[in-house]
Design a protein around this motif. Sequence first.
Motif, PDB file in Angstrom:
ATOM      1  N   CYS A  95       0.554  -1.094  -0.434  1.00  0.00           N
ATOM      2  CA  CYS A  95      -0.230   0.182  -0.321  1.00  0.00           C
ATOM      3  C   CYS A  95       0.548   1.514   0.092  1.00  0.00           C
ATOM      4  O   CYS A  95       1.772   1.666   0.217  1.00  0.00           O
ATOM      5  N   CYS A  96       0.744   2.239  -0.743  1.00  0.00           N
ATOM      6  CA  CYS A  96       0.747   3.482  -0.585  1.00  0.00           C
ATOM      7  C   CYS A  96       0.482   4.377   0.229  1.00  0.00           C
ATOM      8  O   CYS A  96      -0.712   4.255   0.491  1.00  0.00           O
ATOM      9  N   ALA A  97       0.484   5.708   0.671  1.00  0.00           N
ATOM     10  CA  ALA A  97       0.314   6.445   1.309  1.00  0.00           C
ATOM     11  C   ALA A  97       1.002   7.645   1.726  1.00  0.00           C
ATOM     12  O   ALA A  97       2.037   7.687   1.280  1.00  0.00           O
ATOM     13  N   VAL A  98       0.730   9.255   2.140  1.00  0.00           N
ATOM     14  CA  VAL A  98       0.664  10.479   1.655  1.00  0.00           C
ATOM     15  C   VAL A  98       0.303  11.136   3.505  1.00  0.00           C
ATOM     16  O   VAL A  98      -0.743  10.264   4.007  1.00  0.00           O
ATOM     17  N   ARG A  99       1.206  11.948   3.857  1.00  0.00           N
ATOM     18  CA  ARG A  99       1.813  12.102   5.289  1.00  0.00           C
ATOM     19  C   ARG A  99       0.203  13.728   4.712  1.00  0.00           C
ATOM     20  O   ARG A  99       0.469  13.850   4.164  1.00  0.00           O
ATOM     21  N   GLY A 100      -0.301  13.844   5.874  1.00  0.00           N
ATOM     22  CA  GLY A 100      -1.407  15.177   5.472  1.00  0.00           C
ATOM     23  C   GLY A 100      -0.257  16.361   5.847  1.00  0.00           C
ATOM     24  O   GLY A 100      -1.225  17.180   5.864  1.00  0.00           O
ATOM     25  N   THR A 101       0.547  16.098   6.854  1.00  0.00           N
ATOM     26  CA  THR A 101       1.297  17.280   7.003  1.00  0.00           C
ATOM     27  C   THR A 101       3.146  17.405   6.852  1.00  0.00           C
ATOM     28  O   THR A 101       3.462  15.734   6.552  1.00  0.00           O
ATOM     29  N   LEU A 102       3.538  17.852   7.089  1.00  0.00           N
ATOM     30  CA  LEU A 102       5.410  17.471   6.373  1.00  0.00           C
ATOM     31  C   LEU A 102       6.301  16.919   7.887  1.00  0.00           C
ATOM     32  O   LEU A 102       5.432  17.278   8.588  1.00  0.00           O
ATOM     33  N   GLY A 103       7.028  16.758   7.091  1.00  0.00           N
ATOM     34  CA  GLY A 103       7.836  15.460   7.663  1.00  0.00           C
ATOM     35  C   GLY A 103       8.068  14.076   7.632  1.00  0.00           C
ATOM     36  O   GLY A 103       7.098  13.399   7.019  1.00  0.00           O
ATOM     37  N   PHE A 104       9.189  13.315   8.230  1.00  0.00           N
ATOM     38  CA  PHE A 104       9.177  12.227   7.907  1.00  0.00           C
ATOM     39  C   PHE A 104       8.629  11.393   9.122  1.00  0.00           C
ATOM     40  O   PHE A 104       9.114  12.085  10.163  1.00  0.00           O
ATOM     41  N   SER A 105       8.547   9.856   9.056  1.00  0.00           N
ATOM     42  CA  SER A 105       7.711   9.358   9.690  1.00  0.00           C
ATOM     43  C   SER A 105       8.562   7.470   8.990  1.00  0.00           C
ATOM     44  O   SER A 105       7.916   7.482   8.037  1.00  0.00           O
ATOM     45  N   ARG A 106       8.081   6.503   9.570  1.00  0.00           N
ATOM     46  CA  ARG A 106       7.780   5.405   9.379  1.00  0.00           C
ATOM     47  C   ARG A 106       6.767   4.985  10.203  1.00  0.00           C
ATOM     48  O   ARG A 106       6.645   3.821   9.874  1.00  0.00           O
ATOM     49  N   ILE A 107       6.089   5.919  10.933  1.00  0.00           N
ATOM     50  CA  ILE A 107       4.957   5.245  11.677  1.00  0.00           C
ATOM     51  C   ILE A 107       3.595   5.158  10.740  1.00  0.00           C
ATOM     52  O   ILE A 107       3.284   6.282  10.255  1.00  0.00           O
ATOM     53  N   ALA A 108       3.267   3.814  10.582  1.00  0.00           N
ATOM     54  CA  ALA A 108       1.880   3.667   9.374  1.00  0.00           C
ATOM     55  C   ALA A 108       0.332   5.186  10.098  1.00  0.00           C
ATOM     56  O   ALA A 108      -0.026   5.804   8.873  1.00  0.00           O
ATOM     57  N   SER A 109       0.392   5.180  11.439  1.00  0.00           N
ATOM     58  CA  SER A 109       0.189   5.871  11.881  1.00  0.00           C
ATOM     59  C   SER A 109       0.089   7.245  11.807  1.00  0.00           C
ATOM     60  O   SER A 109      -0.936   8.837  11.660  1.00  0.00           O
ATOM     61  N   ASP A 110       0.756   7.747  10.817  1.00  0.00           N
ATOM     62  CA  ASP A 110       1.522   9.071  10.612  1.00  0.00           C
ATOM     63  C   ASP A 110       1.333   9.786   9.637  1.00  0.00           C
ATOM     64  O   ASP A 110       1.122  10.897   9.310  1.00  0.00           O
ATOM     65  N   TYR A 111       0.189   8.067   8.506  1.00  0.00           N
ATOM     66  CA  TYR A 111      -0.133   8.766   6.974  1.00  0.00           C
ATOM     67  C   TYR A 111      -1.484   8.933   7.272  1.00  0.00           C
ATOM     68  O   TYR A 111      -2.157   7.879   7.659  1.00  0.00           O
ATOM     69  N   ALA A 112      -1.848  10.346   6.674  1.00  0.00           N
ATOM     70  CA  ALA A 112      -3.057  10.411   6.789  1.00  0.00           C
ATOM     71  C   ALA A 112      -4.667   9.674   5.284  1.00  0.00           C
ATOM     72  O   ALA A 112      -5.323   9.098   5.778  1.00  0.00           O
ATOM     73  N   TYR A 113      -3.603   9.279   4.839  1.00  0.00           N
ATOM     74  CA  TYR A 113      -4.077   8.917   3.149  1.00  0.00           C
ATOM     75  C   TYR A 113      -4.162   7.420   2.908  1.00  0.00           C
ATOM     76  O   TYR A 113      -2.469   7.556   2.489  1.00  0.00           O
ATOM     77  N   TRP A 114      -4.550   6.538   1.894  1.00  0.00           N
ATOM     78  CA  TRP A 114      -4.044   5.337   1.932  1.00  0.00           C
ATOM     79  C   TRP A 114      -4.347   5.085   0.882  1.00  0.00           C
ATOM     80  O   TRP A 114      -5.831   5.018   0.102  1.00  0.00           O
ATOM     81  N   GLY A 115      -3.941   4.427   0.014  1.00  0.00           N
ATOM     82  CA  GLY A 115      -4.591   3.134  -1.108  1.00  0.00           C
ATOM     83  C   GLY A 115      -4.934   2.182  -1.035  1.00  0.00           C
ATOM     84  O   GLY A 115      -4.964   2.008   0.097  1.00  0.00           O
ATOM     85  N   GLN A 116      -5.356   1.186  -2.053  1.00  0.00           N
ATOM     86  CA  GLN A 116      -6.460   0.284  -1.589  1.00  0.00           C
ATOM     87  C   GLN A 116      -5.167  -1.238  -1.823  1.00  0.00           C
ATOM     88  O   GLN A 116      -5.532  -2.141  -0.481  1.00  0.00           O
ATOM     89  N   GLY A 117      -4.059  -0.192  -2.351  1.00  0.00           N
ATOM     90  CA  GLY A 117      -3.109  -2.019  -2.027  1.00  0.00           C
ATOM     91  C   GLY A 117      -2.732  -2.519  -3.428  1.00  0.00           C
ATOM     92  O   GLY A 117      -4.607  -2.671  -3.919  1.00  0.00           O
ATOM     93  N   THR A 118      -1.822  -3.346  -3.831  1.00  0.00           N
ATOM     94  CA  THR A 118      -1.657  -4.233  -4.860  1.00  0.00           C
ATOM     95  C   THR A 118      -1.253  -5.684  -4.306  1.00  0.00           C
ATOM     96  O   THR A 118      -0.117  -5.385  -3.367  1.00  0.00           O
ATOM     97  N   GLN A 119      -1.560  -6.591  -4.680  1.00  0.00           N
ATOM     98  CA  GLN A 119      -1.225  -7.648  -3.934  1.00  0.00           C
ATOM     99  C   GLN A 119       0.068  -7.803  -5.111  1.00  0.00           C
ATOM    100  O   GLN A 119       0.296  -8.692  -5.926  1.00  0.00           O
ATOM    101  N   VAL A 120       1.854  -8.849  -4.269  1.00  0.00           N
ATOM    102  CA  VAL A 120       2.918  -9.116  -4.836  1.00  0.00           C
ATOM    103  C   VAL A 120       3.455 -10.571  -4.082  1.00  0.00           C
ATOM    104  O   VAL A 120       2.841 -10.529  -2.686  1.00  0.00           O
ATOM    105  N   THR A 121       3.377 -11.544  -5.241  1.00  0.00           N
ATOM    106  CA  THR A 121       3.266 -12.480  -4.587  1.00  0.00           C
ATOM    107  C   THR A 121       4.504 -13.208  -5.538  1.00  0.00           C
ATOM    108  O   THR A 121       4.942 -13.426  -6.934  1.00  0.00           O
ATOM    109  N   VAL A 122       5.848 -13.656  -4.517  1.00  0.00           N
ATOM    110  CA  VAL A 122       6.997 -14.232  -5.542  1.00  0.00           C
ATOM    111  C   VAL A 122       7.138 -16.463  -4.581  1.00  0.00           C
ATOM    112  O   VAL A 122       6.078 -15.959  -3.644  1.00  0.00           O
TER     113      VAL A 122
END
Length: 124
Positions: A95-122
């Motif tokens: 899934c991709c996500a974008v923060r609603g505010t400026l600044g760096f983060s690795r934490i999912a809850s800091d990201y405001a908007y999300w896509g639905q996701g795409t499946q990757v199978t290896v």
Amino acid sequence: QVQLVESGGGLVQAGGSLRLSCAASERTFSRNFMAWFRQAPGEEREFVATISGSGAITDYADSVKGRFTISRDSAKNTMYLQMNSLKPEDTAVYCCAVRGTLGFSRIASDYAYWGQGTQVTVSS
């Protein structure tokens, strides 16, 4: 409200490559950090990589460093994740996500908007 749409997932053999794309519906958050997260069945969501608005700052999870490359094209409002040397343990919904505010983060809850996701199978 910005919408994010991922594409590029699929089934690939171990050692192969895929390129994921994340298209944003507007440029409102073009200066904000964007990121890729992934979630495998039965596991928690995991940080993969993040990139600043300018693309000058990137950060990766140790598990993908040296194999994955994150980038973004501001003119196209699109972020990418080039995945090389894929392993079975990379199998997940990405899934991709974008923060609603400026600044760096690795934490999912800091990201405001999300896509639905795409499946990757290896496969091994």
